[in-house]
Design a protein around this motif. Structure first.
Motif, mmCIF file in Angstrom:
data_model
loop_
_atom_site.group_PDB
_atom_site.id
_atom_site.type_symbol
_atom_site.label_atom_id
_atom_site.label_comp_id
_atom_site.label_asym_id
_atom_site.label_seq_id
_atom_site.Cartn_x
_atom_site.Cartn_y
_atom_site.Cartn_z
ATOM 1 N N PHE A 63 0.840 -1.193 0.000
ATOM 2 C CA PHE A 63 0.000 0.000 0.000
ATOM 3 C C PHE A 63 0.885 1.257 0.000
ATOM 4 C CE2 PHE A 63 -4.126 -1.849 1.256
ATOM 5 C CZ PHE A 63 -3.724 -3.089 1.729
ATOM 6 N N ASN B 104 -2.308 4.340 2.141
ATOM 7 C CA ASN B 104 -3.495 3.541 2.437
ATOM 8 C C ASN B 104 -4.154 2.942 1.207
ATOM 9 O OD1 ASN B 104 -2.923 4.779 4.901
ATOM 10 N ND2 ASN B 104 -4.634 6.211 4.748
ATOM 11 N N PRO C 111 -4.072 0.321 -1.993
ATOM 12 C CA PRO C 111 -3.336 -0.839 -2.513
ATOM 13 C C PRO C 111 -2.750 -0.522 -3.883
ATOM 14 C CG PRO C 111 -5.708 -1.216 -2.631
ATOM 15 C CD PRO C 111 -5.515 0.052 -1.867
ATOM 16 N N ASP D 274 -1.281 -5.957 -5.802
ATOM 17 C CA ASP D 274 -1.691 -7.155 -5.055
ATOM 18 C C ASP D 274 -1.436 -8.419 -5.878
ATOM 19 O OD1 ASP D 274 -5.317 -7.109 -5.641
ATOM 20 O OD2 ASP D 274 -3.607 -7.045 -7.003
ATOM 21 N N LYS E 273 -6.555 -4.932 3.791
ATOM 22 C CA LYS E 273 -7.126 -3.595 3.847
ATOM 23 C C LYS E 273 -6.217 -2.690 4.657
ATOM 24 C CE LYS E 273 -11.975 -5.042 3.567
ATOM 25 N NZ LYS E 273 -13.305 -5.005 4.226
ATOM 26 N N SER F 219 -3.433 -1.945 9.401
ATOM 27 C CA SER F 219 -3.717 -2.759 8.227
ATOM 28 C C SER F 219 -4.054 -4.175 8.678
ATOM 29 C CB SER F 219 -2.518 -2.796 7.284
ATOM 30 O OG SER F 219 -2.761 -3.640 6.168
#
Lengths: 114, 114
Positions: B49, B52, B54, B57, B68, B75
Protein backbone atom coordinates in the motif's frame (compact mmCIF):
# COMPACT_ATOMS: atom_id res chain seq x y z
CA UNK A 1 14.13 -5.35 -13.99
CA UNK A 2 15.84 -5.41 -10.64
CA UNK A 3 17.20 -8.69 -9.31
CA UNK A 4 19.52 -9.98 -6.62
CA UNK A 5 21.61 -13.14 -6.61
CA UNK A 6 23.09 -14.43 -3.39
CA UNK A 7 25.74 -17.05 -4.01
CA UNK A 8 25.46 -19.91 -1.58
CA UNK A 9 22.28 -20.69 0.27
CA UNK A 10 24.34 -21.91 3.21
CA UNK A 11 27.77 -20.74 4.40
CA UNK A 12 29.61 -22.27 7.31
CA UNK A 13 32.59 -20.64 9.04
CA UNK A 14 34.60 -21.28 12.18
CA UNK A 15 34.35 -18.89 15.09
CA UNK A 16 36.92 -16.16 14.61
CA UNK A 17 37.18 -16.68 10.84
CA UNK A 18 36.33 -14.18 8.14
CA UNK A 19 32.71 -14.00 7.08
CA UNK A 20 32.04 -13.32 3.38
CA UNK A 21 28.51 -13.41 2.04
CA UNK A 22 28.17 -12.67 -1.65
CA UNK A 23 25.55 -10.54 -3.34
CA UNK A 24 25.30 -9.52 -6.98
CA UNK A 25 22.56 -7.32 -8.31
CA UNK A 26 21.02 -6.21 -11.55
CA UNK A 27 19.45 -2.80 -11.77
CA UNK A 28 18.21 -0.56 -14.58
CA UNK A 29 18.74 2.52 -12.42
CA UNK A 30 21.45 3.56 -9.94
CA UNK A 31 20.79 1.16 -7.09
CA UNK A 32 20.27 1.53 -3.41
CA UNK A 33 21.47 -1.63 -1.69
CA UNK A 34 20.65 -3.17 1.66
CA UNK A 35 21.64 -6.10 3.85
CA UNK A 36 19.23 -7.52 6.38
CA UNK A 37 19.71 -10.17 9.07
CA UNK A 38 17.02 -12.50 10.37
CA UNK A 39 17.53 -14.32 13.65
CA UNK A 40 15.32 -17.31 14.48
CA UNK A 41 11.71 -16.37 15.18
CA UNK A 42 12.32 -12.72 14.40
CA UNK A 43 11.68 -10.32 11.57
CA UNK A 44 14.28 -8.95 9.19
CA UNK A 45 16.53 -6.34 10.75
CA UNK A 46 18.52 -3.79 8.76
CA UNK A 47 22.27 -4.40 8.97
CA UNK A 48 23.47 -1.66 6.63
CA UNK A 49 22.61 0.21 3.49
CA UNK A 50 24.31 1.93 0.57
CA UNK A 51 22.57 4.92 -0.94
CA UNK A 52 25.15 7.41 -2.15
CA UNK A 53 28.64 8.54 -1.21
CA UNK A 54 31.26 6.26 0.31
CA UNK A 55 31.20 2.84 -1.26
CA UNK A 56 32.40 1.06 1.88
CA UNK A 57 29.49 0.98 4.29
CA UNK A 58 29.71 -0.01 7.93
CA UNK A 59 26.78 -1.52 9.75
CA UNK A 60 25.84 -2.97 13.08
CA UNK A 61 27.60 -5.87 14.82
CA UNK A 62 30.91 -5.26 13.02
CA UNK A 63 29.61 -5.99 9.51
CA UNK A 64 30.51 -3.97 6.46
CA UNK A 65 29.85 -4.11 2.73
CA UNK A 66 31.44 -2.56 -0.31
CA UNK A 67 29.52 -1.35 -3.33
CA UNK A 68 31.40 -2.19 -6.52
CA UNK A 69 29.59 -0.79 -9.51
CA UNK A 70 31.92 -2.38 -12.08
CA UNK A 71 31.26 -5.81 -10.59
CA UNK A 72 27.60 -5.13 -9.71
CA UNK A 73 28.37 -6.55 -6.30
CA UNK A 74 27.63 -5.69 -2.68
CA UNK A 75 29.34 -8.41 -0.65
CA UNK A 76 28.96 -8.50 3.13
CA UNK A 77 32.01 -9.13 5.32
CA UNK A 78 33.01 -9.38 8.95
CA UNK A 79 36.62 -9.94 9.99
CA UNK A 80 35.91 -12.35 12.82
CA UNK A 81 32.79 -14.48 13.15
CA UNK A 82 31.04 -14.85 16.46
CA UNK A 83 28.59 -17.55 17.45
CA UNK A 84 25.87 -14.92 17.71
CA UNK A 85 26.25 -14.14 13.98
CA UNK A 86 24.51 -17.38 13.06
CA UNK A 87 21.40 -16.25 11.19
CA UNK A 88 19.86 -15.80 7.75
CA UNK A 89 21.16 -12.86 5.72
CA UNK A 90 19.28 -11.18 2.90
CA UNK A 91 20.62 -8.78 0.30
CA UNK A 92 18.12 -6.38 -1.31
CA UNK A 93 18.12 -3.78 -4.08
CA UNK A 94 15.77 -0.86 -4.48
CA UNK A 95 13.01 -1.11 -7.03
CA UNK A 96 13.14 0.61 -10.37
CA UNK A 97 11.50 3.67 -8.89
CA UNK A 98 11.14 5.18 -5.46
CA UNK A 99 7.59 3.86 -5.35
CA UNK A 100 8.33 0.16 -5.57
CA UNK A 101 9.33 -2.40 -2.94
CA UNK A 102 12.80 -3.73 -2.33
CA UNK A 103 13.77 -6.78 -4.35
CA UNK A 104 15.24 -9.42 -2.05
CA UNK A 105 17.66 -12.22 -2.70
CA UNK A 106 16.81 -15.73 -1.55
CA UNK A 107 18.97 -15.45 1.53
CA UNK A 108 22.13 -17.10 2.86
CA UNK A 109 22.09 -19.07 6.08
CA UNK A 110 25.29 -18.50 8.06
CA UNK A 111 26.42 -21.18 10.49
CA UNK A 112 29.28 -20.52 12.92
CA UNK A 113 31.18 -23.51 14.21
CA UNK A 114 32.87 -23.39 17.60
CA UNK B 1 10.74 4.53 18.91
CA UNK B 2 8.12 1.86 18.40
CA UNK B 3 8.75 -0.37 15.43
CA UNK B 4 6.24 -2.18 13.27
CA UNK B 5 3.82 -4.00 15.53
CA UNK B 6 2.09 -7.19 14.46
CA UNK B 7 -0.55 -9.23 16.23
CA UNK B 8 -1.02 -11.94 17.10
CA UNK B 9 2.50 -13.39 17.27
CA UNK B 10 1.17 -16.89 16.96
CA UNK B 11 -2.12 -18.20 15.60
CA UNK B 12 -3.27 -21.79 15.49
CA UNK B 13 -6.64 -22.53 13.96
CA UNK B 14 -8.52 -25.19 12.10
CA UNK B 15 -8.96 -25.41 8.38
CA UNK B 16 -11.91 -23.41 7.12
CA UNK B 17 -11.75 -20.76 9.82
CA UNK B 18 -11.27 -17.08 9.09
CA UNK B 19 -7.89 -15.67 10.10
CA UNK B 20 -7.13 -11.97 10.57
CA UNK B 21 -3.60 -10.68 10.95
CA UNK B 22 -3.00 -7.14 12.11
CA UNK B 23 -0.25 -4.60 11.59
CA UNK B 24 0.55 -1.16 12.93
CA UNK B 25 3.23 0.55 10.83
CA UNK B 26 5.78 3.05 12.06
CA UNK B 27 4.23 6.47 12.42
CA UNK B 28 4.93 8.68 9.40
CA UNK B 29 5.66 5.82 7.04
CA UNK B 30 3.51 5.95 3.93
CA UNK B 31 4.28 2.50 2.50
CA UNK B 32 3.12 -0.77 4.00
CA UNK B 33 4.02 -4.24 2.77
CA UNK B 34 2.73 -7.74 3.58
CA UNK B 35 5.06 -10.70 3.09
CA UNK B 36 4.79 -14.45 3.59
CA UNK B 37 7.79 -16.62 4.44
CA UNK B 38 7.99 -20.40 4.11
CA UNK B 39 10.84 -22.85 3.86
CA UNK B 40 9.76 -23.89 0.37
CA UNK B 41 9.07 -20.49 -1.18
CA UNK B 42 11.20 -18.16 0.91
CA UNK B 43 10.09 -14.55 1.33
CA UNK B 44 7.17 -13.57 -0.92
CA UNK B 45 5.64 -10.12 -1.31
CA UNK B 46 1.86 -10.40 -1.15
CA UNK B 47 0.63 -6.83 -1.43
CA UNK B 48 1.71 -3.28 -0.71
CA UNK B 49 0.00 0.00 0.00
CA UNK B 50 0.96 3.63 -0.50
CA UNK B 51 -0.94 6.22 1.51
CA UNK B 52 -3.50 3.54 2.44
CA UNK B 53 -4.19 2.66 -1.21
CA UNK B 54 -3.34 -0.84 -2.51
CA UNK B 55 -0.77 -0.47 -5.27
CA UNK B 56 0.09 -4.03 -6.25
CA UNK B 57 -1.69 -7.16 -5.06
CA UNK B 58 -0.30 -9.48 -7.71
CA UNK B 59 1.40 -11.54 -5.03
CA UNK B 60 -1.82 -12.45 -3.27
CA UNK B 61 -2.08 -16.17 -3.89
CA UNK B 62 -5.85 -16.59 -4.12
CA UNK B 63 -9.14 -14.81 -3.66
CA UNK B 64 -9.22 -16.28 -0.16
CA UNK B 65 -6.65 -13.63 0.75
CA UNK B 66 -7.60 -10.00 1.21
CA UNK B 67 -5.89 -6.98 2.73
CA UNK B 68 -7.13 -3.60 3.85
CA UNK B 69 -5.63 -0.42 5.18
CA UNK B 70 -8.45 1.72 6.58
CA UNK B 71 -6.08 4.37 7.92
CA UNK B 72 -2.41 5.23 8.13
CA UNK B 73 -1.87 3.36 11.38
CA UNK B 74 -3.57 0.04 10.76
CA UNK B 75 -3.72 -2.76 8.23
CA UNK B 76 -5.19 -6.25 8.16
CA UNK B 77 -4.53 -9.36 6.14
CA UNK B 78 -7.43 -11.78 6.11
CA UNK B 79 -7.64 -15.38 4.96
CA UNK B 80 -11.10 -16.85 4.52
CA UNK B 81 -11.43 -19.79 4.45
CA UNK B 82 -8.01 -20.86 5.68
CA UNK B 83 -6.24 -24.00 4.44
CA UNK B 84 -3.25 -25.97 5.82
CA UNK B 85 -1.06 -24.72 2.94
CA UNK B 86 -1.51 -21.19 4.26
CA UNK B 87 0.67 -22.11 7.25
CA UNK B 88 3.63 -19.73 7.21
CA UNK B 89 5.12 -16.71 8.92
CA UNK B 90 3.50 -13.49 7.76
CA UNK B 91 5.45 -10.26 8.01
CA UNK B 92 4.37 -6.68 7.79
CA UNK B 93 6.88 -3.96 6.89
CA UNK B 94 6.68 -0.21 6.49
CA UNK B 95 8.81 2.43 4.83
CA UNK B 96 9.04 6.15 4.32
CA UNK B 97 9.03 7.89 0.94
CA UNK B 98 12.00 7.31 -1.37
CA UNK B 99 13.83 4.32 -2.78
CA UNK B 100 16.72 4.98 -0.42
CA UNK B 101 14.55 4.29 2.60
CA UNK B 102 14.85 0.85 4.17
CA UNK B 103 11.85 -1.28 4.90
CA UNK B 104 11.28 -1.92 8.61
CA UNK B 105 9.85 -5.31 9.49
CA UNK B 106 7.67 -6.48 12.33
CA UNK B 107 8.39 -9.69 14.22
CA UNK B 108 5.81 -11.59 12.21
CA UNK B 109 2.80 -13.78 12.87
CA UNK B 110 3.42 -17.51 12.86
CA UNK B 111 0.27 -19.05 11.43
CA UNK B 112 -0.55 -22.75 11.70
CA UNK B 113 -3.65 -24.12 10.01
CA UNK B 114 -4.56 -27.60 11.21
Amino acid sequence: AQSVTQLGSHVSVSEGALVLLRCNYSSSVPPYLFWYVQYPNQGLQLLLKYTTGATLVKGINGFEAEFKKSETSFHLTKPSAHMSDAAEYFCAVSGNSGNTPLVFGKGTRLSVIA
Amino acid sequence: DAGVIQSPRHEVTEMGQEVTLRCKPISGHDYLFWYRQTMMRGLELLIYFNNNVPIDDSGMPEDRFSAKMPNASFSTLKIQPSEPRDSAVYFCASRGTGGNQPQHFGDGTRLSIL
